[in-house]
Enzyme design. Sequence first.
Site, PDB file in Angstrom:
ATOM      1  N   CYS A 283       6.893  -7.993   7.020  1.00 29.61           N
ATOM      2  CA  CYS A 283       7.965  -8.063   8.161  1.00 29.61           C
ATOM      3  C   CYS A 283       7.800  -9.314   9.002  1.00 29.61           C
ATOM      4  O   CYS A 283       8.087 -10.385   8.656  1.00 29.61           O
ATOM      5  CB  CYS A 283       7.814  -6.856   8.956  1.00 29.61           C
ATOM      6  SG  CYS A 283       9.353  -6.461   9.836  1.00 29.61           S
ATOM      7  N   HIS A 378       8.704  -2.893   4.702  1.00 30.46           N
ATOM      8  CA  HIS A 378       7.331  -2.091   4.909  1.00 30.46           C
ATOM      9  C   HIS A 378       6.927  -1.176   3.906  1.00 30.46           C
ATOM     10  O   HIS A 378       7.616  -0.013   3.644  1.00 30.46           O
ATOM     11  CB  HIS A 378       7.739  -1.146   6.282  1.00 30.46           C
ATOM     12  CG  HIS A 378       7.938  -1.561   7.532  1.00 30.46           C
ATOM     13  ND1 HIS A 378       7.042  -1.779   8.510  1.00 30.46           N
ATOM     14  CD2 HIS A 378       9.158  -2.447   7.940  1.00 30.46           C
ATOM     15  CE1 HIS A 378       7.552  -2.455   9.595  1.00 30.46           C
ATOM     16  NE2 HIS A 378       8.699  -3.082   9.267  1.00 30.46           N
ATOM     17  N   GLU A 380       4.258   0.653   3.573  1.00 28.79           N
ATOM     18  CA  GLU A 380       3.396   1.665   4.001  1.00 28.79           C
ATOM     19  C   GLU A 380       4.211   2.884   3.888  1.00 28.79           C
ATOM     20  O   GLU A 380       3.306   4.063   3.977  1.00 28.79           O
ATOM     21  CB  GLU A 380       2.601   1.351   5.598  1.00 28.79           C
ATOM     22  CG  GLU A 380       3.656   1.627   6.522  1.00 28.79           C
ATOM     23  CD  GLU A 380       4.743   0.594   6.787  1.00 28.79           C
ATOM     24  OE1 GLU A 380       5.634   0.621   7.567  1.00 28.79           O
ATOM     25  OE2 GLU A 380       4.523  -0.599   6.077  1.00 28.79           O
TER      26      GLU A 380
END
EC number: 6.3.5.5
Length: 407
Positions: A283, A378, A380
């Site tokens: 990001c 992202h 995660e």
Amino acid sequence: MSQNESGTIAIPMYDKDDAVLVLEDGQVYVGKPYGALGETTGEIVFATGMTGYQETLTDPSYDRQIVVQTFPHIGDTGVNSEDPESSRIWVAGYIVRDPSPNVSNWRAEGSLDDDLAKNGIVGLSHIDTRKLVRHLRSAGVMRAGIFSGDALTDQATGALKTIEQLLEDVKNTPQMQGLSLYDEVSTKETYTIEPCGEYEGKEPLYTVAAVDLGIKGMTPHRMAERGCRVHVVPSTITFAEIENLNPDGVFFSNGPGDPEQAGPEIELLRQVLDAGYPFFGICFGNQLLGRALGFGTYKLKFGHRGINQPVKDLTTGKVEVTAHNHGFAVDAPIGKQVDAPFENGKYGKVFVSHIDLNDDVVEGLQCVDIPAFSVQYHPEAAAGPHDAAYLFDRFCELMKNNSKEGK
């Protein structure tokens, strides 16, 4: 309520019990208060996720932004103490169409409305969010304000404030472009996440220095699950302090604000690259790698925010469904390897590794001659799909190979 067809500001009908949304361009929407009463201003953006609202609210990348949920029904599952991605709610304001009147989930510890109120987050509900989002897609994100309770009353006269008065407050809000915000959300002290899962209690396979520019809680855990000891460090850390950690790799996190205003972090990243440390950024970290390599960045018209963005890996042809939260992007050529522009190609060749299939925005960079890569989204998955989890494995492999080469 909104602008009339002539483009002038319509006179909205509202009273002291309403909540009023005023956009920078004069559009006005009248709804009901949601969360806390009061006044809040910021950049108004929209998020397309149907779920994961707790993760959205606590994502530091939303600092100083008013978030509109495109999915109409929000709050069914309430709130709990497990899903937040940081220690507090970061959004400046919150807008939903139909908040759930009931909470139904076995993990719920309270309602979203009560949680917003407890944390002082001013919100608004019961407006046509579809119309609002279509307007933001057409006109672009802009400054806005939500006003309710005493914030609607002129304290000098006791009368309701006019739209012109509310609009003046909105226009006094700083533009997102040109703001440096990562120091505002970064940890002030270093903390460490030890290896977990199958690696719990074992010696770490790798040590990572993760520079917190607005990091989400799940991110270091994804590395810890792979046997990494992760030192999450403040944005103010120096390169010498990073070296003292003796890391196998360096990670730059997501975060809010304009990457053009992150000069100290860009210089820090160049020192990391010069030293040959394996680097992974996501990001905001992707934008900083782009600028460190000599590319520019620019503000998107309405950005990517949600958990359902299609991204294509140009190296494999595979399409991933990914989670996004960014309003800026890297300006780099797609479809070919080029010399990184900084200092006449000092960092060697680089290419765009991922693109967004909705608009061809650059979503990843891969360096050829140095051990560095990044993505704009992202991996995660908090909240969101797990399609991009392999990127953490790639980072571990990069650290492993770098160790074998004795660097």
